[in-house]
Design a protein around this motif. Structure first.
Motif, PDB file in Angstrom:
ATOM      1  N   GLY A  21       0.922  -1.246  -0.069  1.00 32.36           N
ATOM      2  CA  GLY A  21      -0.001   0.018  -0.188  1.00 32.36           C
ATOM      3  C   GLY A  21       0.939   1.351  -0.043  1.00 32.36           C
ATOM      4  N   LYS A  22       1.891   1.332   0.820  1.00 27.21           N
ATOM      5  CA  LYS A  22       2.762   2.548   0.687  1.00 27.21           C
ATOM      6  C   LYS A  22       3.604   2.671  -0.477  1.00 27.21           C
ATOM      7  CE  LYS A  22       3.270   2.122   5.824  1.00 27.21           C
ATOM      8  NZ  LYS A  22       2.484   3.550   6.220  1.00 27.21           N
ATOM      9  N   LEU A  23       4.035   1.581  -1.104  1.00 25.77           N
ATOM     10  CA  LEU A  23       4.469   1.571  -2.473  1.00 25.77           C
ATOM     11  C   LEU A  23       3.679   2.042  -3.510  1.00 25.77           C
ATOM     12  CD1 LEU A  23       6.699  -1.714  -2.133  1.00 25.77           C
ATOM     13  CD2 LEU A  23       7.747   0.607  -1.945  1.00 25.77           C
ATOM     14  N   GLU A  24       2.598   1.579  -3.328  1.00 25.98           N
ATOM     15  CA  GLU A  24       1.399   2.132  -4.376  1.00 25.98           C
ATOM     16  C   GLU A  24       1.367   3.773  -4.120  1.00 25.98           C
ATOM     17  OE1 GLU A  24      -1.633  -0.731  -3.914  1.00 25.98           O
ATOM     18  OE2 GLU A  24      -1.548  -1.318  -5.930  1.00 25.98           O
ATOM     19  N   GLU A  25       1.274   4.278  -3.018  1.00 24.47           N
ATOM     20  CA  GLU A  25       1.256   5.611  -2.819  1.00 24.47           C
ATOM     21  C   GLU A  25       2.407   6.355  -3.446  1.00 24.47           C
ATOM     22  OE1 GLU A  25       0.768   5.736   1.399  1.00 24.47           O
ATOM     23  OE2 GLU A  25      -1.268   5.024   1.277  1.00 24.47           O
ATOM     24  N   GLY A  26       3.433   5.710  -3.982  1.00 24.37           N
ATOM     25  CA  GLY A  26       4.566   6.492  -4.549  1.00 24.37           C
ATOM     26  C   GLY A  26       5.666   6.570  -3.487  1.00 24.37           C
ATOM     27  N   ARG A  27       5.789   5.940  -2.425  1.00 23.84           N
ATOM     28  CA  ARG A  27       6.907   5.878  -1.684  1.00 23.84           C
ATOM     29  C   ARG A  27       8.040   4.820  -2.058  1.00 23.84           C
ATOM     30  NH1 ARG A  27       5.841   5.715   3.922  1.00 23.84           N
ATOM     31  NH2 ARG A  27       7.893   5.527   4.268  1.00 23.84           N
ATOM     32  N   SER A  28       9.195   5.239  -2.100  1.00 22.16           N
ATOM     33  CA  SER A  28      10.546   4.674  -2.613  1.00 22.16           C
ATOM     34  C   SER A  28      10.747   3.239  -1.722  1.00 22.16           C
ATOM     35  CB  SER A  28      11.417   5.399  -2.495  1.00 22.16           C
ATOM     36  OG  SER A  28      12.108   5.737  -1.053  1.00 22.16           O
ATOM     37  N   GLU A  35      11.234   2.360   7.211  1.00 27.06           N
ATOM     38  CA  GLU A  35      10.316   2.473   8.112  1.00 27.06           C
ATOM     39  C   GLU A  35       9.918   1.049   8.766  1.00 27.06           C
ATOM     40  OE1 GLU A  35       5.223   3.274   7.981  1.00 27.06           O
ATOM     41  OE2 GLU A  35       6.752   4.237   6.476  1.00 27.06           O
ATOM     42  N   PHE A  36       9.791   0.051   7.906  1.00 29.17           N
ATOM     43  CA  PHE A  36       9.327  -1.058   8.692  1.00 29.17           C
ATOM     44  C   PHE A  36      10.805  -2.006   9.177  1.00 29.17           C
ATOM     45  CE2 PHE A  36       6.006  -0.476   6.141  1.00 29.17           C
ATOM     46  CZ  PHE A  36       5.003  -0.857   6.760  1.00 29.17           C
ATOM     47  N   GLY A  37      11.925  -1.381   8.991  1.00 29.18           N
ATOM     48  CA  GLY A  37      12.988  -1.960   9.652  1.00 29.18           C
ATOM     49  C   GLY A  37      13.538  -3.521   9.048  1.00 29.18           C
ATOM     50  N   ILE A  38      13.183  -3.312   7.918  1.00 31.42           N
ATOM     51  CA  ILE A  38      13.866  -4.709   6.990  1.00 31.42           C
ATOM     52  C   ILE A  38      14.696  -4.302   5.945  1.00 31.42           C
ATOM     53  CG2 ILE A  38      11.595  -5.865   7.782  1.00 31.42           C
ATOM     54  CD1 ILE A  38      10.196  -5.117   4.991  1.00 31.42           C
ATOM     55  N   ALA A  39      15.297  -5.402   5.281  1.00 35.70           N
ATOM     56  CA  ALA A  39      16.109  -5.183   4.212  1.00 35.70           C
ATOM     57  C   ALA A  39      15.468  -4.655   2.954  1.00 35.70           C
ATOM     58  CB  ALA A  39      16.798  -6.484   3.966  1.00 35.70           C
ATOM     59  N   HIS A  40      16.107  -3.763   2.270  1.00 42.72           N
ATOM     60  CA  HIS A  40      15.880  -3.185   1.016  1.00 42.72           C
ATOM     61  C   HIS A  40      15.482  -4.345   0.024  1.00 42.72           C
ATOM     62  CE1 HIS A  40      16.445  -1.612  -3.021  1.00 42.72           C
ATOM     63  NE2 HIS A  40      16.057  -0.250  -2.641  1.00 42.72           N
ATOM     64  N   VAL A  43      11.823  -5.708   0.433  1.00 41.10           N
ATOM     65  CA  VAL A  43      10.932  -5.009   0.042  1.00 41.10           C
ATOM     66  C   VAL A  43      10.609  -4.910  -1.517  1.00 41.10           C
ATOM     67  CG1 VAL A  43      10.139  -2.491  -0.088  1.00 41.10           C
ATOM     68  CG2 VAL A  43      11.181  -3.248   2.289  1.00 41.10           C
ATOM     69  N   SER A  44      12.046  -4.739  -2.185  1.00 42.54           N
ATOM     70  CA  SER A  44      12.351  -4.749  -3.474  1.00 42.54           C
ATOM     71  C   SER A  44      11.512  -6.150  -4.058  1.00 42.54           C
ATOM     72  CB  SER A  44      13.598  -4.835  -3.999  1.00 42.54           C
ATOM     73  OG  SER A  44      13.687  -4.617  -5.301  1.00 42.54           O
ATOM     74  N   ARG A  45      11.930  -7.148  -3.735  1.00 43.88           N
ATOM     75  CA  ARG A  45      11.518  -8.589  -3.979  1.00 43.88           C
ATOM     76  C   ARG A  45       9.841  -8.391  -3.861  1.00 43.88           C
ATOM     77  NH1 ARG A  45      14.936 -11.355  -2.110  1.00 43.88           N
ATOM     78  NH2 ARG A  45      13.985 -11.784   0.007  1.00 43.88           N
ATOM     79  N   LEU A  46       9.455  -8.090  -2.798  1.00 41.91           N
ATOM     80  CA  LEU A  46       7.959  -8.208  -2.712  1.00 41.91           C
ATOM     81  C   LEU A  46       7.209  -7.225  -3.702  1.00 41.91           C
ATOM     82  CD1 LEU A  46       5.666  -8.966  -0.514  1.00 41.91           C
ATOM     83  CD2 LEU A  46       5.948  -6.837   0.717  1.00 41.91           C
ATOM     84  N   TRP A  47       7.740  -6.077  -3.849  1.00 39.75           N
ATOM     85  CA  TRP A  47       7.373  -5.306  -4.826  1.00 39.75           C
ATOM     86  C   TRP A  47       7.413  -5.671  -6.368  1.00 39.75           C
ATOM     87  CZ3 TRP A  47       3.792  -1.914  -5.499  1.00 39.75           C
ATOM     88  CH2 TRP A  47       3.927  -0.778  -6.324  1.00 39.75           C
ATOM     89  N   ARG A  48       8.398  -6.523  -6.632  1.00 41.34           N
ATOM     90  CA  ARG A  48       8.291  -7.079  -8.119  1.00 41.34           C
ATOM     91  C   ARG A  48       7.427  -8.197  -8.244  1.00 41.34           C
ATOM     92  NH1 ARG A  48      14.278  -7.011  -7.147  1.00 41.34           N
ATOM     93  NH2 ARG A  48      14.136  -9.117  -6.742  1.00 41.34           N
ATOM     94  N   GLN A  49       7.158  -8.975  -6.948  1.00 39.50           N
ATOM     95  CA  GLN A  49       6.071  -9.928  -6.801  1.00 39.50           C
ATOM     96  C   GLN A  49       4.814  -9.383  -7.173  1.00 39.50           C
ATOM     97  OE1 GLN A  49       5.948 -12.275  -3.328  1.00 39.50           O
ATOM     98  NE2 GLN A  49       3.854 -12.978  -3.741  1.00 39.50           N
ATOM     99  N   PHE A  50       4.540  -8.422  -6.389  1.00 39.25           N
ATOM    100  CA  PHE A  50       3.087  -7.824  -6.605  1.00 39.25           C
ATOM    101  C   PHE A  50       2.985  -7.172  -8.134  1.00 39.25           C
ATOM    102  CE2 PHE A  50       0.332  -3.894  -6.776  1.00 39.25           C
ATOM    103  CZ  PHE A  50      -0.490  -4.112  -6.288  1.00 39.25           C
ATOM    104  N   GLN A  51       3.976  -6.628  -8.559  1.00 45.42           N
ATOM    105  CA  GLN A  51       3.923  -5.942 -10.101  1.00 45.42           C
ATOM    106  C   GLN A  51       3.533  -7.200 -11.284  1.00 45.42           C
ATOM    107  OE1 GLN A  51       7.456  -3.653 -10.070  1.00 45.42           O
ATOM    108  NE2 GLN A  51       6.188  -1.760 -10.289  1.00 45.42           N
ATOM    109  N   THR A  52       4.418  -8.281 -10.713  1.00 47.40           N
ATOM    110  CA  THR A  52       4.250  -9.228 -11.631  1.00 47.40           C
ATOM    111  C   THR A  52       2.862  -9.940 -11.649  1.00 47.40           C
ATOM    112  OG1 THR A  52       6.632  -9.714 -11.673  1.00 47.40           O
ATOM    113  CG2 THR A  52       5.391 -11.561 -12.366  1.00 47.40           C
ATOM    114  N   THR A  53       2.288 -10.480 -10.414  1.00 46.73           N
ATOM    115  CA  THR A  53       1.073 -11.324 -10.162  1.00 46.73           C
ATOM    116  C   THR A  53       0.024 -10.547  -9.777  1.00 46.73           C
ATOM    117  OG1 THR A  53       1.788 -11.898  -7.919  1.00 46.73           O
ATOM    118  CG2 THR A  53       2.914 -13.272  -9.666  1.00 46.73           C
ATOM    119  N   GLY A  54       0.229  -9.094  -9.468  1.00 53.85           N
ATOM    120  CA  GLY A  54      -0.947  -8.642  -8.894  1.00 53.85           C
ATOM    121  C   GLY A  54      -1.412  -8.844  -7.417  1.00 53.85           C
TER     122      GLY A  54
END
Length: 282
Positions: A21-28, A35-40, A43-54
């Motif tokens: 949700g935060k990435l869809e709002e335009g956050r980097s 913010e969530f205290g996790i590795a870059h 988050v990057s892998r999670l975002w790619r998964q979302f863009q690929t599979t919806g």
């Protein structure tokens, strides 16, 4: 290693949807990871998964299931009420999931093409269309009181939708038709399956032919691609009565505005103080 597994399970259960949700709002990716205290990379892998599979959700879980998984991962007992409070604090709320029919890529392409072809139609063009459809109303609820936890405004997100063709249980099958400024009577089918012969005798002849006669050659008829609608007998009857049927993309009940009528009737049934318990009452 145990701590890393705990973090991943915690992320799966509580945080994946919020991150997307935060990435869809335009956050980097960098700012969200901080913010969530996790590795870059996570988050990057999670975002790619979302863009690929919806979707970035690996599975729907109840608060009880999340509580059990968290207890197993951390060794600390946690109740489902605590999970619910944490989810609400994170902006997630229990809601019934949207349901839709399963769609293949071919279904989606045909639906999109149909919408593009008709997007510029005016009221004068839609006003000659009779939208028809059947709907089944059951004695037993189809919801099973399933709740999912989601953020506000995410009702139609792919991860919050359950695909299902139909619901079981005893019920009645009804048919109706609507058009701008008019409607058919509600037809209730007697027990038994609806074949091509019944469709012709109970629907096309007494209802559709009547509207065709009143409107003339400009009349357009919409039904879906159910087998009983596409029998040779039905096709021959439409041809003999000079009734033009509009092409309709498969698995597209949501494109038919009569679905709002069925939704309204369903809500009226559900709101009754004493719900029907027999087919006759229904």
């Amino acid at each position: 290693m145990a701590n890393n597994q705990s973090v991943r399970r915690h992320l799966d259960a509580f945080t994946r949807g919020r991150i997307i949700g935060k990435l869809e709002e335009g956050r980097s990716v960098t700012s969200v990871a901080a913010e969530f205290g996790i590795a870059h990379s996570i988050v990057s892998r999670l975002w790619r998964q979302f863009q690929t599979t919806g979707t970035a959700i690996r599975g729907r879980q109840t608060t009880g299931e999340i509580a059990r998984h968290t207890t197993q991962a951390t060794g600390r007992p946690i109740s489902r009420f605590t999970v619910a409070r944490r989810l609400q604090g994170g902006g997630l709320f229990a809601r019934r999931p949207v349901r839709c029919v399963p769609l293949t890529p071919a279904h989606r392409r045909r639906r999109s093409l149909w919408c593009r072809e008709h997007r510029n139609w005016r009221d004068s063009e839609w006003g000659r269309v009779l939208f028809t459809y059947e709907s089944r109303f059951c004695l037993s609820s189809d919801s099973h009181r399933i709740l999912i936890w989601r953020e506000r405004g995410s009702r139609n997100h792919p991860s919050n939708i359950i695909e299902r063709d139909r619901y079981g249980g005893r019920g009645v099958l009804v048919w109706g038709g609507i058009m701008l400024g008019s409607r058919t009577d509600l037809h209730i089918f007697d027990a038994g399956s609806v074949n091509g012969t019944r469709y012709c005798n109970e629907i096309l002849l007494p209802y559709v032919r009547l509207f065709r006669g009143a409107m003339g050659l400009q009349f357009l008829f919409i039904d879906d691609n159910a087998p009983c609608h596409r029998t040779v007998a039905a096709e021959q009857l439409l041809e003999s009565e000079d009734i033009e049927r509009m092409d309709w993309p498969a698995r597209s009940p949501d494109l038919n505005p009569i679905e709002h009528v069925w939704d309204f009737l369903g809500r009226r049934l559900a709101a009754r103080t004493l719900p029907p318990v027999t087919i006759r009452e229904l």
